[in-house]
Write a protein that holds these residues in place. Structure first.
Motif, PDB file in Angstrom:
ATOM      1  N   UNK A  66      83.998  -2.082 107.145  1.00 53.73           N
ATOM      2  CA  UNK A  66      82.836  -1.339 107.656  1.00 53.73           C
ATOM      3  C   UNK A  66      83.212  -0.467 108.863  1.00 53.73           C
ATOM      4  N   UNK A  67      84.474  -0.042 108.914  1.00 52.16           N
ATOM      5  CA  UNK A  67      84.879   0.760 110.076  1.00 52.16           C
ATOM      6  C   UNK A  67      84.367   2.198 109.978  1.00 52.16           C
ATOM      7  N   UNK A  80      89.655  -3.956 110.796  1.00 51.41           N
ATOM      8  CA  UNK A  80      89.345  -4.285 112.195  1.00 51.41           C
ATOM      9  C   UNK A  80      88.473  -5.539 112.209  1.00 51.41           C
ATOM     10  N   UNK A  82      86.336  -6.367 114.174  1.00 53.85           N
ATOM     11  CA  UNK A  82      84.953  -6.048 114.583  1.00 53.85           C
ATOM     12  C   UNK A  82      84.176  -5.324 113.477  1.00 53.85           C
ATOM     13  N   UNK A  83      84.880  -5.033 112.374  1.00 55.80           N
ATOM     14  CA  UNK A  83      84.224  -4.249 111.319  1.00 55.80           C
ATOM     15  C   UNK A  83      84.339  -4.931 109.963  1.00 55.80           C
ATOM     16  N   UNK A  84      84.440  -6.261 109.970  1.00 58.74           N
ATOM     17  CA  UNK A  84      84.602  -6.992 108.713  1.00 58.74           C
ATOM     18  C   UNK A  84      83.239  -7.406 108.156  1.00 58.74           C
ATOM     19  N   UNK A  85      83.151  -7.435 106.843  1.00 58.68           N
ATOM     20  CA  UNK A  85      81.923  -7.894 106.200  1.00 58.68           C
ATOM     21  C   UNK A  85      82.208  -8.454 104.833  1.00 58.68           C
ATOM     22  N   UNK A 154      75.537 -11.702 109.790  1.00 58.79           N
ATOM     23  CA  UNK A 154      74.147 -11.272 109.616  1.00 58.79           C
ATOM     24  C   UNK A 154      74.053 -10.368 108.399  1.00 58.79           C
ATOM     25  N   UNK A 156      72.853  -7.197 106.616  1.00 61.91           N
ATOM     26  CA  UNK A 156      72.505  -5.862 107.120  1.00 61.91           C
ATOM     27  C   UNK A 156      72.046  -4.963 105.984  1.00 61.91           C
ATOM     28  N   UNK A 161      69.035  -5.926 110.908  1.00 60.23           N
ATOM     29  CA  UNK A 161      69.875  -7.120 110.792  1.00 60.23           C
ATOM     30  C   UNK A 161      68.980  -8.348 110.625  1.00 60.23           C
ATOM     31  N   UNK A 188      77.549  -8.965 107.523  1.00 62.63           N
ATOM     32  CA  UNK A 188      78.540  -8.419 108.460  1.00 62.63           C
ATOM     33  C   UNK A 188      78.907  -9.472 109.506  1.00 62.63           C
ATOM     34  N   UNK A 189      80.178  -9.504 109.840  1.00 62.89           N
ATOM     35  CA  UNK A 189      80.674 -10.458 110.841  1.00 62.89           C
ATOM     36  C   UNK A 189      80.370  -9.889 112.226  1.00 62.89           C
ATOM     37  N   UNK A 190      79.391 -10.459 112.908  1.00 62.32           N
ATOM     38  CA  UNK A 190      78.949  -9.894 114.179  1.00 62.32           C
ATOM     39  C   UNK A 190      79.659 -10.518 115.381  1.00 62.32           C
TER      40      UNK A 190
END
Lengths: 223, 260
Positions: A66-67, A80, A82-85, A154, A156, A161, A188-190
């Motif tokens: 999700x980058x 990344x 921070x951008x995994x889902x 969460x 999305x 969310x 999404x991994x928040x």
């Protein structure tokens, strides 16, 4: 003073064939006209309604990068952290249907309008009571391998969310379109993991009949 | 040479005839007029805020004084009323400007998706986005063919401020933010104006005129900028004030019709 054409009695007590009686019939007919017109437009050619029961059958999951502006599915490589889902597909199947009882005039909300009731209604035979995400690798100091990290994900949909618990209530309800038998959504991994490296997750759907649908994501390097 | 003398003679005769007439003077009561022109503010209204394109106002506009009426209750004195529409940039242009501003401000770190209320305006194009209405007194001075009507008036200047919204998806992360811009709804501003309608009487009933008009209004409205982290549902707010003293100057030209 004598009133012309008035017998002075109750309208329904007038003798048949008199001028007053004819007048009363006309008056009743005029007053009934709006109801007759309403009845005419409400007599629609509606299909018979069916109630279906569906069962949750198959779960498919894949990893998301999700980058960018939109998430894209990946089966290997790095993302990344921070951008995994996770992209989830839940396939549901119709198992049985029953005819709805016929609508008696005046008992349904749409009886006075030219609108048909929804032709199909899908009710869950086995509801999803929980969605869980288990990490198969060490995630952080509090969450070693095989621990529950559902709270870090969460669901999305654009600009909204929801926690997995809130979303579970949403998918446990009935629906009216066959296309909804295939349910897709993104989690999404928040909260990213403490360290970079290989990560893999197991997604579990716990059903009301005791079954557990589960599938593992591909192993991805979170960087 | 005789030809030139003849032309000069005709001009002199015309001037003598104009100066000697007094049949058009001070004998009318009701005037209506319409005129077109331009309006400019003496100082820039906008100060480079991101919300500027959401405000349906511009420093330079085309103006249409679509209805002006005067009633003279005495030889020199009367009351006057007029309504004026001014036309700032079109809604689509302003929305584009807002979108470009949002892109410029956020695109380095975010994917930007912006929208604005201007795009949903249902008014037809001939309706001006800035409406001014005045009521005041007028003093009449007339000569045989020329006239000047100074006016002092009070009124309302009205224009709309739209909402704006931008959704930001952060690059390389799952974070999504919403930034909204909401005006506080004030749209009518008390206005003073001074003008002088001057012109030439083409006939007993139709006058040609120009009207310079100076106006002052004071805007007092705010935009609230709310930035929300959609994941955490945490918000921060900022106020963008539009407290301005607006001096504007209009110059319009048109026709006056004498009803009575």
């Amino acid at each position: 003073m004598q009133r012309k054409g008035s017998s002075g009695g109750h309208l329904l007590n007038q003798k048949p064939g008199t001028a007053n009686h004819l007048m009363t019939k006309k008056l009743v007919l005029v007053l009934l006209l709006p109801f007759i017109a309403d009845l005419a437009v409400s007599c629609c050619n509606c299909l018979d309604s069916l109630t279906h029961h569906y069962s949750n059958k198959t779960l498919r999951v894949s990893s998301l990068d999700n980058s960018g502006q939109e998430p894209k599915e990946i089966s290997s490589g790095s993302v990344f952290k921070t951008a995994y889902g996770i992209h989830v597909q839940l396939l549901r199947e119709k198992v049985v249907h029953v005819n709805k009882p016929a609508i008696v005039f005046g008992q349904a909300a749409w009886a006075y309008g030219c609108r048909c009731p929804p032709p199909d209604e899908f009710l869950p035979k086995d509801s999803v009571i929980a969605i869980k995400v288990i990490t198969l690798y060490n995630f952080n100091s509090d969450h070693p391998a095989n621990s529950d990290v559902s709270a870090y994900f969460k669901v999305y949909s654009p600009y909204n969310f929801q926690t997995l618990d809130a979303y579970t209530k949403y998918i446990g309800t009935s629906f009216y379109s066959e296309t909804e038998l295939q349910l897709s959504f993104n989690m999404l991994l928040m909260t990213p993991p403490a360290s970079v490296g290989a990560h893999q997750f197991r997604v579990q759907f716990i059903l009301s009949d005791g079954r557990i649908l589960e599938q593992d994501t591909p192993t991805i390097d979170l960087i | 040479m005789p030809y030139r003398i003849f032309i000069l003679l005709l001009i002199c005769l015309q001037a003598i005839q104009v100066c000697s007439q007094d049949s058009f003077r001070y004998d009318t009561k009701w005037h209506i007029s319409t005129s077109f022109g331009g309006t400019t503010t003496l100082r820039p209204f906008f100060k480079g805020e991101v919300t500027d394109p959401l405000v349906e106002f511009d420093d330079r506009t085309f103006s249409w004084q679509f209805l002006s009426a005067s009633y003279f209750f005495k030889k020199h004195w009367g009351v006057a009323f007029h309504l004026q529409w001014s036309y700032p940039k079109k809604a689509a242009e302003k929305v584009d400007q807002f979108n470009q501003l949002m892109q410029a401000q956020y695109e380095k770190n975010y994917y930007v998706n912006s929208s604005a209320g201007n795009s949903y305006s249902l008014d037809p194009d001939f309706v001006g986005k800035i409406t001014s209405g005045y009521l005041g007194i007028v003093y009449r001075t007339e000569w045989s063919r020329f006239f000047i009507y100074p006016k002092l008036a009070i009124g309302i200047t009205s224009f709309f401020s739209n909402w704006g919204q931008v959704n930001l998806k952060q690059r390389n992360t799952n974070d999504v933010f919403e930034v909204s811009f909401k005006p506080d709804g004030k749209r009518d501003f008390f206005t003073f104006s001074a003008s002088a309608l001057a012109g030439y009487k083409l006939s007993k009933r139709i006058f040609l005129h120009i009207e310079p008009l100076g106006a002052f209004h004071n805007t007092r409205f705010n935009y609230t900028k709310t930035t929300t982290d959609l994941n955490l549902q945490e918000s921060t707010t900022d106020i963008i004030p539009y407290k301005r003293n607006v001096f504007s100057l209009s110059l319009t030209a048109g026709l006056t019709y004498v009803i009575k």
